[in-house]
Design an enzyme around this catalytic site. Structure first.
Site, PDB file in Angstrom:
ATOM      1  N   ASN A   9      57.818  13.358 -25.036  1.00  0.00           N
ATOM      2  CA  ASN A   9      57.683  13.362 -26.530  1.00  0.00           C
ATOM      3  C   ASN A   9      56.518  12.361 -26.837  1.00  0.00           C
ATOM      4  OD1 ASN A   9      57.934  12.628 -29.296  1.00  0.00           O
ATOM      5  ND2 ASN A   9      59.920  11.838 -29.193  1.00  0.00           N
ATOM      6  N   TRP A  10      55.293  12.777 -27.100  1.00  0.00           N
ATOM      7  CA  TRP A  10      54.353  11.737 -27.171  1.00  0.00           C
ATOM      8  C   TRP A  10      54.246  11.011 -28.535  1.00  0.00           C
ATOM      9  CZ3 TRP A  10      50.230  15.844 -24.986  1.00  0.00           C
ATOM     10  CH2 TRP A  10      50.397  15.887 -23.610  1.00  0.00           C
ATOM     11  N   LYS A  11      54.870  11.704 -29.448  1.00  0.00           N
ATOM     12  CA  LYS A  11      55.415  10.941 -30.793  1.00  0.00           C
ATOM     13  C   LYS A  11      53.776  10.685 -31.498  1.00  0.00           C
ATOM     14  CE  LYS A  11      59.441   8.444 -29.239  1.00  0.00           C
ATOM     15  NZ  LYS A  11      60.083   7.362 -29.181  1.00  0.00           N
ATOM     16  N   HIS A  87      65.070  14.053 -34.833  1.00  0.00           N
ATOM     17  CA  HIS A  87      64.833  12.875 -33.898  1.00  0.00           C
ATOM     18  C   HIS A  87      64.850  11.731 -34.848  1.00  0.00           C
ATOM     19  CE1 HIS A  87      62.598   9.440 -31.954  1.00  0.00           C
ATOM     20  NE2 HIS A  87      62.821  10.539 -30.907  1.00  0.00           N
ATOM     21  N   GLU A 153      70.461  10.605 -28.003  1.00  0.00           N
ATOM     22  CA  GLU A 153      69.418   9.518 -28.150  1.00  0.00           C
ATOM     23  C   GLU A 153      70.120   8.462 -28.695  1.00  0.00           C
ATOM     24  OE1 GLU A 153      65.122  10.918 -27.114  1.00  0.00           O
ATOM     25  OE2 GLU A 153      65.205  10.957 -29.122  1.00  0.00           O
ATOM     26  N   GLY A 161      58.030   0.515 -28.570  1.00  0.00           N
ATOM     27  CA  GLY A 161      56.822  -0.554 -28.326  1.00  0.00           C
ATOM     28  C   GLY A 161      56.857  -1.831 -28.441  1.00  0.00           C
ATOM     29  N   SER A 199      64.689   5.291 -23.109  1.00  0.00           N
ATOM     30  CA  SER A 199      64.114   4.399 -22.212  1.00  0.00           C
ATOM     31  C   SER A 199      64.519   5.100 -20.904  1.00  0.00           C
ATOM     32  CB  SER A 199      64.752   3.110 -22.282  1.00  0.00           C
ATOM     33  OG  SER A 199      64.356   2.477 -23.404  1.00  0.00           O
ATOM     34  N   GLY A 220      59.851   9.453 -24.184  1.00  0.00           N
ATOM     35  CA  GLY A 220      58.919   8.927 -24.977  1.00  0.00           C
ATOM     36  C   GLY A 220      57.909   8.066 -24.272  1.00  0.00           C
TER      37      GLY A 220
END
Ligand code: PGA
Length: 241
Positions: A9-11, A87, A153, A161, A199, A220
């Site tokens: 999932n590159w968001k 999500h 999730e 981040g 994570s 992610g």
């Protein structure tokens, strides 16, 4: 045996370096499913490069007056196979409700996409021991079919981040996955895949994926480095040898 699935999932990030290399770990393979959730802007080039792809969201309505959105049929038409529904970023920043997420999943199945429906409790709900209550509520409006995939999730485990990279322990995740499975209608109980997200990284993938009720990962942050993601894919593939 349920086929393992590892999804990147590159968001809201551009495709990471090496994504389209001949030996890219993001490529589809025989032994397990590998999927890439790219931004709308990047999907077409990912498809052109031969990757199996999904959209990070899409509206349940047929095409119409929804500025800035796209519909399931458009996602299907450009060549995606999957779509993420609900999500926690979408629930949190776009107000997607349980009922809306169920509509998305239904619309996805209708056009031949496989929805990956994300569920999970946040930190306060976990602290208040409401995990099961939240999951029951999130799953209630969903119409189950063999074409649906779930992703547990836990919101508190998702890396933002901001340095948070504490995944659920494999034992805790497995306990919750078994609970989610117990809520599925019996004919589908052993068929529906339940991915873990939050994570997941090279260091914990094998332990998580080794659990009976964990059928893959929605990755992610760790999917943004091809080498790290490759290790997760290999850990999953090793489970199937
Ligand atoms: P993470 O994100 O692996 O960076 O925690 C997972 C997700 O949000 O799907």
């Amino acid at each position: 045996m349920r086929r393992l699935l590892i999804a990147a999932n590159w968001k809201m990030h551009a495709p990471p370096a090496g994504w389209d290399a001949p030996d890219s770990p993001y490529r589809a393979r025989e032994d397990i499913d590998v999927i890439v959730f790219a931004t709308f802007l990047d999907l077409q080039r990912c498809i052109a490069a031969g990757l199996r792809t999904g959209a990070q969201c899409a509206r349940p309505e047929e095409c119409g007056a929804f500025t800035g959105d796209i519909c399931m049929e458009m996602v299907k038409k450009i060549g995606c196979s999957y779509v993420l529904c609900g999500h926690s970023d979408r629930r949190q920043f776009h107000g997607e409700t349980d009922a809306f997420v169920a509509e998305q999943a239904k619309a996805a199945v209708k056009v031949g996409l496989i929805p990956i429906v994300c569920i999970g409790e946040n930190a306060e709900e976990r602290k208040a021991k409401k995990t099961e209550e939240v999951l029951r509520r999130q799953l209630k409006p969903l119409k189950f079919s063999a074409d649906i995939i779930l992703a547990y999730e836990p919101v508190w485990a998702i890396s933002r981040g901001n340095g948070n990279t504490s995944a659920a322990s494999a034992d805790e995740a497995e306990r919750v996955h078994a609970f989610i499975r117990s809520l599925l209608p019996s004919p589908l109980q052993q068929k529906i895949r339940i991915l873990y997200g939050g994570s997941m990284k090279a260091a914990n993938a094998a332990e998580l994926l080794g659990k009976e009720n964990i059928d893959g990962g929605l990755v992610g942050n760790a999917s943004l480095k091809s080498e790290e993601f490759g290790k997760i894919v290999e850990a999953a593939a090793a489970m199937r040898k």
